[in-house]
Design a protein around this motif. Structure first.
Motif: not given
Length: 337
Positions: A150-161
């Motif tokens: 799975v693709g993950i954007k680390l940091g910020g609200n994307e990872e938090l959500t």
């Protein structure tokens, strides 16, 4: 006879000098009373730093400029794009810019670090963030992601959500193979990863515009809904010039209100700011944004304490911050009125 004419001329000259002196004194008095060096009616220059590059995600702010709402409020507003090289919180906290747009989570994180920023309005009161997959994959839920890359954007609200969705679904992070990604959608389109983190108003549309069908994994289905784009400033600016802050916030929300009612026109305004924007995509983005602004809940942009408490609790539980901050310091609705 000549002496009489000379006397009259001197008297006239003296009167003119007295009049000019009086005018000069009145001008100085006007400045002393607060008109400023620019003179009466001069617009106050302020800067708004966006969360990301120019696009319809920020259409309401462009609309406030183009429709003259800021000007009517006595403001000359410059809108600057954001991104990793120009993070809004740092730019505004430095004192070089007055306002910014960032994720609500970044306000909490900044406050924990002692940066006195404060939210003034939540633009996207329903999160635009989703995980999504190509329909052909058959993956439709968080549970379906177990054992997948799975693709993950680390940091910020994307990872938090995403982490909050994992936790709500009862999934241990070790059960999913994560691949850090940025903005190139190729890994999803080529099958390198099975799911992608993105905004339903942007990346999802970009894939659909290529003729692909998608499945949406919505955070709301897992009880997750964090404020996204949030307008903020610093406590020092609020203290220094509360009237200017109120004028800016209200003119901004007037722009968003107009954009909601005229999405095509608002999307077109954005083309003046971003050189390579596609009108069709921008219109689609603006129309997809409207439900997320929650326009039925008035005043537009208003925030509630419970949402901030939920956001902060998740940030602590997931390790993004170590301790909770005073909720009253995180946001205010006073300038929306």
């Amino acid at each position: 006879m000549w002496n009489k004419s000379r006397t009259k001329a001197l008297m006239l000259l003296t009167s003119l000098m007295l009049l000019l002196t009086a005018c000069g004194n009145n001008t100085e008095a006007g400045k002393a009373e607060g008109q400023g060096a620019e003179g009466p009616g001069e617009l106050k220059k302020v800067v708004l730093r966006l969360k990301w590059i120019h696009q319809a995600q920020f259409a309401g702010f462009y609309t406030a400029v183009e429709k003259g709402f800021y000007k009517e409020a006595g403001l000359d507003v410059e809108i600057r794009p954001g991104g990793s090289d120009f993070p809004a919180v740092q730019m505004v906290a430095s004192g070089s810019e007055e306002f910014g747009v960032t994720g609500a989570d970044q306000v909490v994180i900044a406050r924990e670090k002692g940066v006195p920023v404060k939210a003034l309005s939540a633009i996207y009161r329903k999160t635009p963030f989703v995980m999504f997959t190509l329909k052909e994959s058959g993956i439709q839920t968080m549970e379906d992601l177990v054992g997948q890359k799975v693709g993950i954007k680390l940091g910020g609200n994307e990872e938090l959500t995403f982490r909050a969705m994992e936790k709500s679904a009862g999934i241990d992070p070790s059960q999913i193979e994560e691949m850090p990604v940025k903005y190139d959608l190729s890994p999803l389109l080529t099958g390198q990863v099975k799911a992608w983190p993105g905004y339903v108003i942007n990346e999802v549309l970009a894939v659909e515009e290529q003729g692909k069908e998608v499945n949406i994994i919505d955070p709301n289905d897992y009880g997750i809904n964090f404020y996204a784009d949030t307008l903020f400033t610093t406590e020092s600016i609020i203290k220094k010039d509360p009237e200017m802050v109120a004028s800016f916030v209200q003119a901004s929300m007037q722009g968003w209100d107009y954009a909601v009612k005229h999405p095509e026109e608002a999307a077109e305004f954005g083309l003046k700011y971003g050189e390579k924007l596609d009108l069709k995509h921008e219109v689609n983005m603006m129309k997809a944004s409207i439900p997320l602004l929650d326009p039925e809940k008035l005043p537009l942009g208003s925030m509630d304490e419970a949402s901030w408490e939920t956001l902060q609790k998740n940030l602590v539980e997931l390790g993004f911050v170590k301790k909770e901050q005073d909720i009253g310091g995180l946001f205010t609705n006073e300038f929306l009125k």
